[in-house]
Design an enzyme around this catalytic site. Structure first.
Site, PDB file in Angstrom:
ATOM      1  N   CYS A 120      27.869  24.965   5.858  1.00  0.00           N
ATOM      2  CA  CYS A 120      28.062  24.878   4.415  1.00  0.00           C
ATOM      3  C   CYS A 120      26.715  24.805   3.712  1.00  0.00           C
ATOM      4  O   CYS A 120      25.810  24.090   4.149  1.00  0.00           O
ATOM      5  CB  CYS A 120      28.885  23.633   4.082  1.00  0.00           C
ATOM      6  SG  CYS A 120      29.180  23.413   2.323  1.00  0.00           S
ATOM      7  N   VAL A 121      26.607  25.565   2.626  1.00  0.00           N
ATOM      8  CA  VAL A 121      25.450  25.497   1.734  1.00  0.00           C
ATOM      9  C   VAL A 121      26.004  25.190   0.346  1.00  0.00           C
ATOM     10  O   VAL A 121      26.906  25.888  -0.122  1.00  0.00           O
ATOM     11  CB  VAL A 121      24.668  26.833   1.703  1.00  0.00           C
ATOM     12  CG1 VAL A 121      23.432  26.711   0.830  1.00  0.00           C
ATOM     13  CG2 VAL A 121      24.298  27.286   3.102  1.00  0.00           C
ATOM     14  N   ILE A 122      25.483  24.139  -0.271  1.00  0.00           N
ATOM     15  CA  ILE A 122      25.932  23.742  -1.609  1.00  0.00           C
ATOM     16  C   ILE A 122      24.773  23.879  -2.581  1.00  0.00           C
ATOM     17  O   ILE A 122      23.660  23.427  -2.307  1.00  0.00           O
ATOM     18  CB  ILE A 122      26.465  22.295  -1.607  1.00  0.00           C
ATOM     19  CG1 ILE A 122      27.675  22.177  -0.673  1.00  0.00           C
ATOM     20  CG2 ILE A 122      26.847  21.861  -3.022  1.00  0.00           C
ATOM     21  CD1 ILE A 122      28.203  20.773  -0.490  1.00  0.00           C
ATOM     22  N   HIS A 177      16.790  27.014  -3.563  1.00  0.00           N
ATOM     23  CA  HIS A 177      17.054  26.881  -2.131  1.00  0.00           C
ATOM     24  C   HIS A 177      18.414  27.458  -1.735  1.00  0.00           C
ATOM     25  O   HIS A 177      18.534  28.136  -0.705  1.00  0.00           O
ATOM     26  CB  HIS A 177      16.971  25.400  -1.737  1.00  0.00           C
ATOM     27  CG  HIS A 177      17.176  25.139  -0.288  1.00  0.00           C
ATOM     28  ND1 HIS A 177      16.232  25.440   0.669  1.00  0.00           N
ATOM     29  CD2 HIS A 177      18.214  24.599   0.386  1.00  0.00           C
ATOM     30  CE1 HIS A 177      16.669  25.108   1.854  1.00  0.00           C
ATOM     31  NE2 HIS A 177      17.879  24.587   1.713  1.00  0.00           N
ATOM     32  N   ASN A 192      31.774  35.011  10.367  1.00  0.00           N
ATOM     33  CA  ASN A 192      31.062  34.127   9.443  1.00  0.00           C
ATOM     34  C   ASN A 192      32.030  33.162   8.757  1.00  0.00           C
ATOM     35  O   ASN A 192      32.805  33.559   7.897  1.00  0.00           O
ATOM     36  CB  ASN A 192      30.312  34.963   8.408  1.00  0.00           C
ATOM     37  CG  ASN A 192      29.418  34.135   7.512  1.00  0.00           C
ATOM     38  OD1 ASN A 192      29.481  32.908   7.497  1.00  0.00           O
ATOM     39  ND2 ASN A 192      28.576  34.799   6.761  1.00  0.00           N
ATOM     40  N   ARG A 230      37.586  24.185   0.242  1.00  0.00           N
ATOM     41  CA  ARG A 230      37.589  25.305   1.189  1.00  0.00           C
ATOM     42  C   ARG A 230      37.546  24.848   2.649  1.00  0.00           C
ATOM     43  O   ARG A 230      37.632  25.657   3.565  1.00  0.00           O
ATOM     44  CB  ARG A 230      36.412  26.228   0.884  1.00  0.00           C
ATOM     45  CG  ARG A 230      36.571  26.877  -0.493  1.00  0.00           C
ATOM     46  CD  ARG A 230      35.395  27.708  -0.877  1.00  0.00           C
ATOM     47  NE  ARG A 230      35.366  28.933  -0.085  1.00  0.00           N
ATOM     48  CZ  ARG A 230      34.287  29.684   0.044  1.00  0.00           C
ATOM     49  NH1 ARG A 230      33.161  29.356  -0.547  1.00  0.00           N
ATOM     50  NH2 ARG A 230      34.332  30.776   0.764  1.00  0.00           N
ATOM     51  N   GLU A 241      19.516  27.353  10.776  1.00  0.00           N
ATOM     52  CA  GLU A 241      19.313  27.409  12.227  1.00  0.00           C
ATOM     53  C   GLU A 241      20.417  28.168  12.971  1.00  0.00           C
ATOM     54  O   GLU A 241      20.266  28.457  14.159  1.00  0.00           O
ATOM     55  CB  GLU A 241      19.190  25.988  12.792  1.00  0.00           C
ATOM     56  CG  GLU A 241      17.888  25.285  12.428  1.00  0.00           C
ATOM     57  CD  GLU A 241      17.846  24.766  10.986  1.00  0.00           C
ATOM     58  OE1 GLU A 241      16.730  24.691  10.433  1.00  0.00           O
ATOM     59  OE2 GLU A 241      18.906  24.438  10.417  1.00  0.00           O
TER      60      GLU A 241
END
Length: 142
Positions: free
Chosen positions: A70-72, A78, A104, A118, A48
């Site tokens: 965050c994307v894990i 996905h 970013n 991180r 989003e």
């Protein structure tokens, strides 16, 4: 460009609050140290973030955004879909809007410990890095 009139929008995907809260705090600390105004907008997930940015762009204005989230990686594809599409969309937004800058600060991690590392509370987390990059870009333009 008058620095006092700038307002940076920090778009935070708070799906992983334990990761994005320290990112947001570091980002804010750096912006305040540089006397920059900001507004925080919360979205449910990383997907989003570009949608909110597109919604908030004002034609003929300077549009400054810092994307935090965050994307894990999980067990499915996905992770790749979200990481790749969001990264590309952020670049597309900048390329299509000549008065828009996006820094970013989205973490793309293979596991939660990597993401937590991180996002630790110091000057090396992605929130601090994203704010620093924005300030450097602003200095290039002023």
């Amino acid at each position: 460009m008058n620095k006092s009139k700038l307002n940076i929008k920090i778009i935070v995907a708070d799906y992983y609050k334990e990761i994005t809260n320290p990112l947001t705090k570091s980002c804010i600390k750096f912006l305040e140290k540089n006397n920059l105004k900001y507004e925080i907008l919360i979205v449910p997930g990383v997907y989003e973030i570009p949608q909110m940015i597109k919604w908030k762009i004002k034609p003929n204005n300077y549009n400054l955004f810092i994307a935090l989230g965050c994307v894990i990686k999980g067990q499915t594809y996905h992770f790749e879909v979200i990481s790749d599409s969001v990264g590309k969309t952020l670049l597309d937004i900048v390329n299509q809007n000549k008065t828009t800058l996006i820094s970013n600060g989205i973490i793309n991690a293979y596991n939660k410990p990597q993401a937590l590392k991180r996002s630790r509370n110091d000057n090396k987390n992605k929130g601090h890095e994203a704010a620093s990059a924005m300030v450097k870009m602003i200095k290039c333009l002023i």
